[in-house]
Design an enzyme around this catalytic site. Sequence first.
Site, PDB file in Angstrom:
ATOM      1  N   GLY A 138       0.759  -1.243   0.000  1.00  0.00           N
ATOM      2  CA  GLY A 138       0.000   0.000   0.000  1.00  0.00           C
ATOM      3  C   GLY A 138       0.787   1.289   0.000  1.00  0.00           C
ATOM      4  N   PRO A 190       4.724  -5.202  -0.885  1.00  0.00           N
ATOM      5  CA  PRO A 190       4.728  -4.001  -1.728  1.00  0.00           C
ATOM      6  C   PRO A 190       4.536  -4.349  -3.200  1.00  0.00           C
ATOM      7  CG  PRO A 190       6.967  -4.556  -1.074  1.00  0.00           C
ATOM      8  CD  PRO A 190       6.050  -5.505  -0.339  1.00  0.00           C
ATOM      9  N   GLY A 191       3.683  -3.606  -3.867  1.00  0.00           N
ATOM     10  CA  GLY A 191       3.482  -3.784  -5.305  1.00  0.00           C
ATOM     11  C   GLY A 191       3.915  -2.525  -6.032  1.00  0.00           C
ATOM     12  N   ARG A 192       3.022  -1.527  -6.011  1.00  0.00           N
ATOM     13  CA  ARG A 192       3.278  -0.257  -6.693  1.00  0.00           C
ATOM     14  C   ARG A 192       4.642   0.338  -6.330  1.00  0.00           C
ATOM     15  NH1 ARG A 192      -0.869   3.108  -8.115  1.00  0.00           N
ATOM     16  NH2 ARG A 192      -2.173   1.945  -6.643  1.00  0.00           N
ATOM     17  N   ARG A 245      -4.770   3.698 -16.365  1.00  0.00           N
ATOM     18  CA  ARG A 245      -4.994   4.378 -15.086  1.00  0.00           C
ATOM     19  C   ARG A 245      -5.642   5.762 -15.234  1.00  0.00           C
ATOM     20  NH1 ARG A 245      -1.476   5.700 -11.846  1.00  0.00           N
ATOM     21  NH2 ARG A 245      -2.646   5.313  -9.947  1.00  0.00           N
ATOM     22  N   TYR A 300      -8.941   5.849 -13.207  1.00  0.00           N
ATOM     23  CA  TYR A 300      -8.863   6.489 -11.881  1.00  0.00           C
ATOM     24  C   TYR A 300      -8.599   7.991 -11.959  1.00  0.00           C
ATOM     25  CZ  TYR A 300      -7.476   1.618 -10.721  1.00  0.00           C
ATOM     26  OH  TYR A 300      -7.382   0.268 -10.601  1.00  0.00           O
ATOM     27  N   CYS A 332     -10.497   4.771 -29.710  1.00  0.00           N
ATOM     28  CA  CYS A 332     -11.773   5.388 -30.045  1.00  0.00           C
ATOM     29  C   CYS A 332     -12.595   5.610 -28.797  1.00  0.00           C
ATOM     30  CB  CYS A 332     -12.517   4.525 -31.045  1.00  0.00           C
ATOM     31  SG  CYS A 332     -11.627   4.455 -32.582  1.00  0.00           S
ATOM     32  N   GLU A 333     -12.188   6.587 -28.029  1.00  0.00           N
ATOM     33  CA  GLU A 333     -12.800   6.879 -26.738  1.00  0.00           C
ATOM     34  C   GLU A 333     -12.366   8.310 -26.406  1.00  0.00           C
ATOM     35  OE1 GLU A 333     -14.326   4.068 -25.129  1.00  0.00           O
ATOM     36  OE2 GLU A 333     -15.116   5.543 -23.724  1.00  0.00           O
ATOM     37  N   TYR A 350       0.959  -1.291 -12.564  1.00  0.00           N
ATOM     38  CA  TYR A 350      -0.447  -1.222 -12.982  1.00  0.00           C
ATOM     39  C   TYR A 350      -0.615  -0.544 -14.342  1.00  0.00           C
ATOM     40  CZ  TYR A 350      -0.940  -2.492  -8.084  1.00  0.00           C
ATOM     41  OH  TYR A 350      -0.815  -3.126  -6.874  1.00  0.00           O
TER      42      TYR A 350
HETATM   43  C1  LIG Z   1      -2.741  -5.008  -4.323  1.00  0.00           C
HETATM   44  C2  LIG Z   1      -2.241  -5.764  -3.161  1.00  0.00           C
HETATM   45  C3  LIG Z   1      -0.950  -5.538  -2.688  1.00  0.00           C
HETATM   46  C4  LIG Z   1      -0.043  -4.481  -3.247  1.00  0.00           C
HETATM   47  O1  LIG Z   1      -0.548  -3.212  -3.079  1.00  0.00           O
HETATM   48  P1  LIG Z   1       0.328  -1.940  -3.531  1.00  0.00           P
HETATM   49  O2  LIG Z   1      -0.528  -0.799  -3.176  1.00  0.00           O
HETATM   50  O3  LIG Z   1       0.576  -2.069  -4.974  1.00  0.00           O
HETATM   51  O4  LIG Z   1       1.588  -1.989  -2.719  1.00  0.00           O
HETATM   52  C5  LIG Z   1      -0.496  -6.334  -1.658  1.00  0.00           C
HETATM   53  N1  LIG Z   1      -1.271  -7.301  -1.119  1.00  0.00           N
HETATM   54  C6  LIG Z   1      -2.525  -7.538  -1.551  1.00  0.00           C
HETATM   55  C7  LIG Z   1      -3.301  -8.631  -0.941  1.00  0.00           C
HETATM   56  C8  LIG Z   1      -3.048  -6.784  -2.580  1.00  0.00           C
HETATM   57  O5  LIG Z   1      -4.292  -7.016  -2.995  1.00  0.00           O
END
Ligand SMILES: *Cc1c(COP(=O)(O)O)cnc(C)c1O
Length: 473
Positions: free
Chosen positions: A280, A323-325, A362, A366, A394-395, A423
């Site tokens: 997150g 961590p993802g993003r 995105r 969003y 086409c949007e 993402y």
């Molecule tokens: C999306 C998600 C993450 C990663 O979230 P980020 O905001 O990209 O860091 C981690 N764990 C779970 C279960 C998720 O659904």
Amino acid sequence: MVLSSAQAAGQGPTSSSAAAGTAFEPGGDPLSPNRNLTPITSRLDAMGRLEVGGCLLSELVRRYGTPLYVLDEATLRATCRAYRESLERFYPGPSLALYASKANSSLAITALVAAEGLGLDAVSAGELLTALDGGMPPERIVLHGNNKSAEELALAVARGVTVVLDNWHDLELLEELAPEAGGPVRLMLRFTPGIECHTHEYIRTGHLDSKFGFDPDQLEPVLRHLVGCAWARLDGLHAHIGSQIFELDPHRDLAGVMADALGLARSLGHPCGDLNVGGGLGIRYVAGDDPPSIQAWVRTIAEAVAAACRERGLELPRLLCEPGRSLVATAGVTLYTVGSRKAIPGMRTYLSVDGGMSDNPRPITYQSLYTAVLADQPMGTETMESVTIAGKHCESGDVLLKDISLPPARSGEVLAVFATGAYNASMGSNYNRIPRPAAVLVHDGQADLVQRREQPEDLLRYDVLPARLTSVS
Ligand SMILES: *Cc1c(COP(=O)(O)O)cnc(C)c1O
């Protein structure tokens, strides 16, 4: 005007380019790349053109075409190390960061993340196979999902991947598969922690309107149920509170909620050695964004979990986070070629590029903001103009950046959009039957293709034309 991407979201034509507002600064904090607009290796060459990973961006375009996803290996590795080293430094027990691969799933990213000692979270058979084929050890993978199929669960169980139990349906499916597992199935349990984050405030509620995880009042029943499941081994608990979060307080509060649940699970006899706090942490998309550093985020969580366990007399769990993003976004830059121009006097000027919502959904999904420059004139020029960067789909809403300031751009020039590593590719589509871009990994002046460019013919591969429709009358 300096707006944060969160403040500006959904508020109309507010956007930012590097040249509007604050001065463009390539690179930045090498210790916490999520706080920078650009990859940490961003430099200007002698002619003032932008390089990333030692590669001139406009030269990459000549070799690989556009749209092109560029991933900076140094930024990715620096981010992995920031998570790993901060966990080691601030948490007194064992720890592991798992990359949330939904942010950008590929063999190359998996291999890099695995080499940096991280684990991975997958949410589908596709992400799971990518992780396994990319060389991620199965014991460092967890499978998430609020509606896992029997096939996805079977794959995880067969390969020794930990399954994050999300609901009773998961339990029923797993119980049927368990006899083939050849040992207890390793589980974590996901519950809704009752902490909801918005970017600038957060609320705590007992029950959340979320499709993910067990409701708080189901926690005890499911923990009791699992006591009787000889086929299962509950290794830990999981919660995830949201994404692109700039505050630290919600995560501090999460530690207490999770420690209470851990105490309950252990009191019922579950081993529960792991506590997984999800992901997150936010990143900087535009100059006005000011997310915490990775070090500050990890420190807050590590200290809060350690303190919460100490207060409750609980042995320290292994601390996991996902961590993802924040792990991949800043490492990514998308390159486009500028094409047509449409000036509407008194309104705005549209510059169209050769990609758009199919490679970056995105903005249309969003109202997300981005920062962009011309790759060969990143510092801008004496004369700047306000333009809106439109995609080719086409949007009408297919606009990547609104009202940004750029040097007058001719068709054929290269536009670089920053912080597109998360993402973008993973949420992309083939809308309008537009092929997916190629991706290259850059490092020390070398570029390696990590995703081949899709061709229009590829898009016909799964079409089936029934014979009775082909007879010409
Ligand atoms: C999306 C998600 C993450 C990663 O979230 P980020 O905001 O990209 O860091 C981690 N764990 C779970 C279960 C998720 O659904």
